[in-house]
Design a protein around this motif. Structure first.
Motif, PDB file in Angstrom:
ATOM      1  N   GLY A 268       0.943  -1.308  -0.074  1.00 28.09           N
ATOM      2  CA  GLY A 268       0.067  -0.079  -0.206  1.00 28.09           C
ATOM      3  C   GLY A 268       0.841   1.356   0.138  1.00 28.09           C
ATOM      4  O   GLY A 268       0.312   2.567  -0.188  1.00 28.09           O
ATOM      5  N   ALA A 269       2.059   1.005   0.031  1.00 26.05           N
ATOM      6  CA  ALA A 269       3.101   2.360   0.131  1.00 26.05           C
ATOM      7  C   ALA A 269       2.994   2.887  -1.151  1.00 26.05           C
ATOM      8  O   ALA A 269       2.903   2.420  -2.481  1.00 26.05           O
ATOM      9  N   GLY A 270       2.833   4.266  -1.402  1.00 24.30           N
ATOM     10  CA  GLY A 270       2.991   4.861  -2.735  1.00 24.30           C
ATOM     11  C   GLY A 270       4.217   4.813  -3.647  1.00 24.30           C
ATOM     12  O   GLY A 270       5.328   4.154  -3.007  1.00 24.30           O
ATOM     13  N   PRO A 271       4.563   4.977  -4.853  1.00 22.42           N
ATOM     14  CA  PRO A 271       5.407   4.814  -5.796  1.00 22.42           C
ATOM     15  C   PRO A 271       6.756   5.555  -5.161  1.00 22.42           C
ATOM     16  O   PRO A 271       7.907   5.010  -5.343  1.00 22.42           O
ATOM     17  N   ALA A 272       6.543   6.695  -4.468  1.00 19.52           N
ATOM     18  CA  ALA A 272       7.690   7.243  -4.193  1.00 19.52           C
ATOM     19  C   ALA A 272       8.492   6.696  -3.073  1.00 19.52           C
ATOM     20  O   ALA A 272       9.706   6.508  -2.863  1.00 19.52           O
ATOM     21  N   LYS A 273       7.834   6.167  -2.301  1.00 11.31           N
ATOM     22  CA  LYS A 273       8.292   5.259  -1.016  1.00 11.31           C
ATOM     23  C   LYS A 273       9.053   3.829  -1.497  1.00 11.31           C
ATOM     24  O   LYS A 273       9.912   3.515  -1.155  1.00 11.31           O
ATOM     25  N   ARG A 274       8.183   3.333  -2.569  1.00 10.48           N
ATOM     26  CA  ARG A 274       8.786   1.915  -3.089  1.00 10.48           C
ATOM     27  C   ARG A 274      10.174   2.135  -3.754  1.00 10.48           C
ATOM     28  O   ARG A 274      11.171   1.624  -3.861  1.00 10.48           O
ATOM     29  N   VAL A 275      10.108   3.390  -4.617  1.00 11.83           N
ATOM     30  CA  VAL A 275      11.333   3.778  -5.221  1.00 11.83           C
ATOM     31  C   VAL A 275      12.566   4.058  -4.310  1.00 11.83           C
ATOM     32  O   VAL A 275      13.539   3.711  -4.559  1.00 11.83           O
ATOM     33  N   ALA A 276      12.204   4.668  -3.336  1.00 12.32           N
ATOM     34  CA  ALA A 276      13.362   5.095  -2.188  1.00 12.32           C
ATOM     35  C   ALA A 276      13.728   3.996  -1.711  1.00 12.32           C
ATOM     36  O   ALA A 276      14.883   3.771  -1.395  1.00 12.32           O
ATOM     37  N   ARG A 277      12.859   3.100  -1.062  1.00  9.74           N
ATOM     38  CA  ARG A 277      13.374   1.678  -0.607  1.00  9.74           C
ATOM     39  C   ARG A 277      14.333   0.999  -1.737  1.00  9.74           C
ATOM     40  O   ARG A 277      15.467   0.430  -1.225  1.00  9.74           O
ATOM     41  N   ALA A 278      13.924   0.884  -3.087  1.00 13.43           N
ATOM     42  CA  ALA A 278      14.892   0.326  -3.892  1.00 13.43           C
ATOM     43  C   ALA A 278      16.100   1.045  -4.240  1.00 13.43           C
ATOM     44  O   ALA A 278      17.221   0.325  -4.321  1.00 13.43           O
ATOM     45  N   ILE A 279      16.254   2.390  -4.067  1.00 15.18           N
ATOM     46  CA  ILE A 279      17.304   3.127  -4.018  1.00 15.18           C
ATOM     47  C   ILE A 279      18.307   2.767  -2.974  1.00 15.18           C
ATOM     48  O   ILE A 279      19.578   2.398  -3.188  1.00 15.18           O
ATOM     49  N   ASP A 280      17.832   2.696  -1.768  1.00 17.90           N
ATOM     50  CA  ASP A 280      18.499   2.087  -0.662  1.00 17.90           C
ATOM     51  C   ASP A 280      19.225   0.936  -0.848  1.00 17.90           C
ATOM     52  O   ASP A 280      20.369   0.394  -0.383  1.00 17.90           O
ATOM     53  N   ILE A 281      18.508  -0.024  -1.202  1.00 17.25           N
ATOM     54  CA  ILE A 281      18.821  -1.716  -1.475  1.00 17.25           C
ATOM     55  C   ILE A 281      19.777  -1.595  -2.527  1.00 17.25           C
ATOM     56  O   ILE A 281      20.847  -2.327  -2.350  1.00 17.25           O
ATOM     57  N   ILE A 282      19.743  -0.845  -3.628  1.00 14.71           N
ATOM     58  CA  ILE A 282      20.598  -0.887  -4.493  1.00 14.71           C
ATOM     59  C   ILE A 282      22.095  -0.360  -4.032  1.00 14.71           C
ATOM     60  O   ILE A 282      23.078  -0.655  -4.324  1.00 14.71           O
ATOM     61  N   GLU A 283      21.944   0.891  -3.286  1.00 11.30           N
ATOM     62  CA  GLU A 283      23.120   1.307  -2.520  1.00 11.30           C
ATOM     63  C   GLU A 283      23.881   0.480  -1.746  1.00 11.30           C
ATOM     64  O   GLU A 283      25.170   0.455  -1.606  1.00 11.30           O
ATOM     65  N   ALA A 284      23.138  -0.494  -1.019  1.00 13.50           N
ATOM     66  CA  ALA A 284      23.626  -1.542  -0.171  1.00 13.50           C
ATOM     67  C   ALA A 284      24.593  -2.608  -0.744  1.00 13.50           C
ATOM     68  O   ALA A 284      25.250  -3.312  -0.264  1.00 13.50           O
ATOM     69  N   GLY A 285      23.716  -2.798  -2.178  1.00 13.27           N
ATOM     70  CA  GLY A 285      24.479  -3.821  -2.914  1.00 13.27           C
ATOM     71  C   GLY A 285      24.155  -5.040  -2.560  1.00 13.27           C
ATOM     72  O   GLY A 285      24.720  -6.017  -3.158  1.00 13.27           O
ATOM     73  N   ASN A 286      22.968  -5.202  -1.967  1.00 15.31           N
ATOM     74  CA  ASN A 286      22.675  -6.783  -1.477  1.00 15.31           C
ATOM     75  C   ASN A 286      21.212  -6.893  -2.139  1.00 15.31           C
ATOM     76  O   ASN A 286      20.500  -7.727  -1.052  1.00 15.31           O
ATOM     77  N   GLY A 287      20.884  -6.500  -3.199  1.00 16.11           N
ATOM     78  CA  GLY A 287      19.618  -6.941  -3.773  1.00 16.11           C
ATOM     79  C   GLY A 287      19.212  -8.361  -3.766  1.00 16.11           C
ATOM     80  O   GLY A 287      18.067  -8.865  -3.430  1.00 16.11           O
ATOM     81  N   ASP A 288      20.004  -9.088  -4.159  1.00 11.68           N
ATOM     82  CA  ASP A 288      19.705 -10.696  -4.295  1.00 11.68           C
ATOM     83  C   ASP A 288      19.465 -11.397  -2.712  1.00 11.68           C
ATOM     84  O   ASP A 288      18.240 -11.996  -2.864  1.00 11.68           O
ATOM     85  N   ALA A 289      20.098 -10.847  -1.856  1.00 10.92           N
ATOM     86  CA  ALA A 289      19.886 -11.425  -0.367  1.00 10.92           C
ATOM     87  C   ALA A 289      18.445 -10.999  -0.229  1.00 10.92           C
ATOM     88  O   ALA A 289      17.685 -11.667   0.562  1.00 10.92           O
ATOM     89  N   VAL A 290      18.109  -9.395  -0.247  1.00 11.49           N
ATOM     90  CA  VAL A 290      16.925  -9.130   0.153  1.00 11.49           C
ATOM     91  C   VAL A 290      15.899  -9.793  -0.329  1.00 11.49           C
ATOM     92  O   VAL A 290      14.670  -9.712   0.166  1.00 11.49           O
ATOM     93  N   TYR A 291      15.821 -10.043  -1.905  1.00 12.13           N
ATOM     94  CA  TYR A 291      14.825 -10.471  -2.412  1.00 12.13           C
ATOM     95  C   TYR A 291      14.701 -11.897  -1.907  1.00 12.13           C
ATOM     96  O   TYR A 291      13.483 -12.307  -1.919  1.00 12.13           O
TER      97      TYR A 291
END
Length: 437
Positions: free
Chosen positions: A162-185
């Protein structure tokens, strides 16, 4: 000089009509060429992809005017500031994606066009996804920061519901910066469709699996003599639709289907395969597409029912999913739709074809691979491979003799001979060896 004009046949083959056509073209060639050359730059500048690329050169965040109520100016500034803090080549292009638009409703097509218009090079582009509340990320070079899974994970995170697109994109940016997208997924999808605990038999196998039938619903299906009688079970199976609606996307197998399938035991996988077969049949019967496409989907539906009815293990059940994917590809009208992942079809749809040489062989194949297997091969690691049993021992399914396994012969769709070849047709011709037992 623009020369995109028809080129008539050579003089030795020209008819009188063709000669007159050449004379007419010669008379107007200068005018047409001038118009072509002067109009082309303006047209390119006004293309949707070019407009987005130009906007992204000014700011790392572009939001289509139709979406500003969902991502307002202040949220756009916050996203831009977040991106700049990462020092990564991240861009966000939030535009509506609908079938028939400039990108065919496909986020990957939008990303490729915009990346090309921006001149290529290292980049990460976040867009909306094909499903509601989904976002997508594409990266060049692929997976340098695990961006694909970083964006995909957000869809499954419970606190993003239910989060808006801005919050979802912000979360994705944080995960990309952390470089652990595979593990988070992997964490986000770990409990999707996890099977209920089953009573363990004396030999250690689950009671459902030991029975060979699973749930009462699947026991009913096991009595069905073929795809025609399978229709009789549709009404009963449709009672389960209410718990599947969060997974439903027209003519597509959502990522969550495969994430859940990988977590299921054989009986649970059989249940899920049965659900997808019924869903394909329902979609095919209500589809408004070209009759030939609907017929191909119904052929895939019937073949999937045949395989499901005689499936003896996970490789056969994976074949059911491959046939369902083939049927949905027919309904979607996608001319170049890729099959499921060659190495492990339960990884889900492939993203591209790659050259691959089986160990110990000289011939090189072109197979369809998912992002996970593609990444493994690029880093010189062995991809996860679906296994079958031969002479009582587990082997990669493609090492089973092709005369004994439709899946080894076809690579679940990767090794078909051309547009006229299909998994459904091979099942109908008796290629699925269980039908000969």
């Amino acid at each position: 000089m623009c020369t995109d004009l028809p080129h008539p046949a050579g003089p030795q083959r020209a008819t009188a009509t063709a000669q007159r056509l050449r004379r007419a073209l010669a008379v107007g060639a200068a005018s047409v060429a001038l118009l072509c050359c002067t109009a082309a730059p303006a047209a390119a500048a006004e293309s949707p992809g070019q407009k987005i690329a130009d906007a992204l050169r000014r700011s790392p965040v572009h939001v289509d005017p139709s979406l500003t109520s969902a991502v307002d100016a202040e949220q756009q500034r916050e996203l831009a500031a977040r991106i700049r803090r990462t020092h990564l080549p991240i861009r966000v292009a939030l535009v509506p994606l609908v079938e028939g638009d400039s990108w065919g409703g496909k986020p990957e097509q939008l990303a490729e066009v915009v990346h090309d218009r921006m001149g290529g090079g290292p980049a990460i582009l976040i867009t909306l996804g094909e499903q509601a509340e989904d976002i997508s990320a594409r990266e060049w070079p692929s997976d340098a920061h695990q961006s694909f899974h970083a964006a995909a994970a957000v869809f499954f995170q419970k606190d993003m519901k239910g989060a808006g697109p801005a919050k979802r994109v912000a979360r994705a940016i944080d995960i990309i910066e952390a470089g652990n997208g595979d593990a988070v997924y992997e964490r986000a999808t770990a409990d999707l469709g996890a099977p209920a605990p089953t009573r363990t038999t004396a030999d250690g196998a689950g009671a459902k699996a030991a029975s060979g039938h699973g749930s009462p619903l699947v026991r009913l299906l096991s009595l069905v003599g073929g795809p025609v009688l399978l229709l009789a079970a549709v009404g009963l199976l449709l009672r389960r639709r209410s718990r599947l609606r969060d997974l439903s996307t027209p003519f597509a197998l959502p990522r969550s289907v495969f994430a859940a399938a990988r977590q299921a035991d054989e009986a649970g996988l059989r249940d899920r395969a049965a659900e997808e077969v019924v869903r394909l049949g329902e979609e095919a019967r209500t589809a408004q597409g070209a009759p030939a496409a609907v017929e191909r989907a119904l052929d895939a539906y019937a073949a999937a029912g045949t395989v499901l009815d005689r499936a003896r293990g996970v490789p056969d059940l994976a074949g059911v999913f491959a046939l369902v994917a083939e049927g949905r590809a027919a309904l979607s009208g996608a001319a170049e739709a890729l099959p499921l992942c060659f190495f492990h079809p339960l990884h889900g749809p492939a993203v591209r074809r790659i050259p691959w040489r089986p160990l110990g062989r000289r011939e090189q194949l072109r197979v369809a691979a998912c992002e996970t297997c593609l990444r493994a091969i690029r880093t010189r690691r062995a991809p996860e491979v679906l296994t079958d049993r031969q002479d009582g021992r587990p082997v990669p399914y493609f090492e089973v003799p092709t005369e004994d396994s439709l899946w080894a012969a076809t690579g679940y769709g990767s090794l078909l001979s051309g547009a006229d070849d299909s998994l459904a047709a091979r099942v109908q011709r008796g290629g699925f060896t269980r039908t000969r037992d």
